[in-house]
Motif scaffolding. Structure first.
Motif, PDB file in Angstrom:
ATOM      1  N   SER A 131      -3.731 -45.483  -9.503  1.00 52.95           N
ATOM      2  CA  SER A 131      -2.551 -46.080 -10.102  1.00 52.95           C
ATOM      3  C   SER A 131      -1.478 -46.331  -9.041  1.00 52.95           C
ATOM      4  O   SER A 131      -0.517 -45.576  -8.934  1.00 52.95           O
ATOM      5  N   ILE A 132      -1.640 -47.386  -8.274  1.00 50.70           N
ATOM      6  CA  ILE A 132      -0.656 -47.727  -7.252  1.00 50.70           C
ATOM      7  C   ILE A 132       0.667 -48.090  -7.910  1.00 50.70           C
ATOM      8  O   ILE A 132       1.738 -47.791  -7.397  1.00 50.70           O
ATOM      9  N   TYR A 133       0.593 -48.702  -9.072  1.00 51.77           N
ATOM     10  CA  TYR A 133       1.813 -49.078  -9.789  1.00 51.77           C
ATOM     11  C   TYR A 133       2.623 -47.837 -10.163  1.00 51.77           C
ATOM     12  O   TYR A 133       3.839 -47.804 -10.000  1.00 51.77           O
ATOM     13  N   LYS A 134       1.945 -46.804 -10.662  1.00 53.06           N
ATOM     14  CA  LYS A 134       2.631 -45.579 -11.065  1.00 53.06           C
ATOM     15  C   LYS A 134       3.260 -44.888  -9.855  1.00 53.06           C
ATOM     16  O   LYS A 134       4.373 -44.379  -9.933  1.00 53.06           O
ATOM     17  N   PHE A 135       2.536 -44.872  -8.737  1.00 51.27           N
ATOM     18  CA  PHE A 135       3.072 -44.280  -7.517  1.00 51.27           C
ATOM     19  C   PHE A 135       4.334 -45.027  -7.077  1.00 51.27           C
ATOM     20  O   PHE A 135       5.351 -44.411  -6.783  1.00 51.27           O
ATOM     21  N   LYS A 136       4.255 -46.352  -7.045  1.00 54.13           N
ATOM     22  CA  LYS A 136       5.409 -47.159  -6.631  1.00 54.13           C
ATOM     23  C   LYS A 136       6.593 -46.927  -7.562  1.00 54.13           C
ATOM     24  O   LYS A 136       7.731 -46.806  -7.110  1.00 54.13           O
ATOM     25  N   GLN A 137       6.319 -46.863  -8.842  1.00 54.16           N
ATOM     26  CA  GLN A 137       7.375 -46.671  -9.829  1.00 54.16           C
ATOM     27  C   GLN A 137       8.074 -45.319  -9.633  1.00 54.16           C
ATOM     28  O   GLN A 137       9.299 -45.244  -9.595  1.00 54.16           O
ATOM     29  N   LYS A 138       7.298 -44.262  -9.499  1.00 56.23           N
ATOM     30  CA  LYS A 138       7.881 -42.924  -9.332  1.00 56.23           C
ATOM     31  C   LYS A 138       8.635 -42.802  -8.009  1.00 56.23           C
ATOM     32  O   LYS A 138       9.712 -42.217  -7.956  1.00 56.23           O
ATOM     33  N   TYR A 139       8.070 -43.357  -6.940  1.00 54.96           N
ATOM     34  CA  TYR A 139       8.741 -43.244  -5.646  1.00 54.96           C
ATOM     35  C   TYR A 139      10.008 -44.105  -5.620  1.00 54.96           C
ATOM     36  O   TYR A 139      11.010 -43.706  -5.055  1.00 54.96           O
TER      37      TYR A 139
END
Length: 147
Positions: A131-139
């Motif tokens: 989940s690259i999207y989730k990582f980007k969102q959280k960071y």
């Protein structure tokens, strides 16, 4: 911004003019006075400044390397700290930071990426690898809260 992972790792003075323009644009977008602090405006709009955008893109690059989503050339770019005794670095899955001889070596993607990755909280680093999207969102949320 294309290639920000590479050209964003530089002396802060090299990015200061871009940051000033970005701050000016945020003030224009929000119809704010030119003396208004830009940090709350960035937060309100959910926009990262150039320095934080660099961190986000570099972190995504490191994650892509670690999970082998990039060409084979990059697969050995970063190596985890691995030794037999128990230390915080070993238990946190930190990356080895390469040795550099000059200050300019600290601006390489290899050095800056490993250093940045080690500074990211574990809760964000351990977001599911697919989940690259989730990582980007959280960071991104983490960076916006740090402004």
């Amino acid at each position: 911004m294309y290639g920000l992972e590479v050209w964003g790792s530089t002396y802060p003075t090299h990015l200061s003019e871009l940051l000033a323009i970005q701050k000016r644009m945020v003030r224009i977008i929000t119809f704010s006075d030119w003396t208004t602090s830009s940090d709350p405006l960035f937060r309100k709009l959910g926009i990262l400044n150039i320095c934080h955008q660099h961190k986000l893109q570099l972190a995504v690059f490191v994650q892509d390397v670690l999970y082998k989503r990039l060409p084979e050339t990059f697969h050995e770019y970063y190596t985890p700290v691995d030794h037999s005794y128990c230390t915080r670095q070993n238990t946190r899955n930190d990356l080895k930071i390469p040795r550099v001889k000059q200050r300019s070596g600290q601006f390489t993607v290899k050095y800056a990426g490993a250093k940045l990755w080690n500074d990211i909280p574990i809760t964000i680093r351990n977001v599911h690898m697919y989940s690259i999207y989730k990582f980007k969102q959280k960071y991104k949320q983490y960076l916006l809260s740090a402004i």
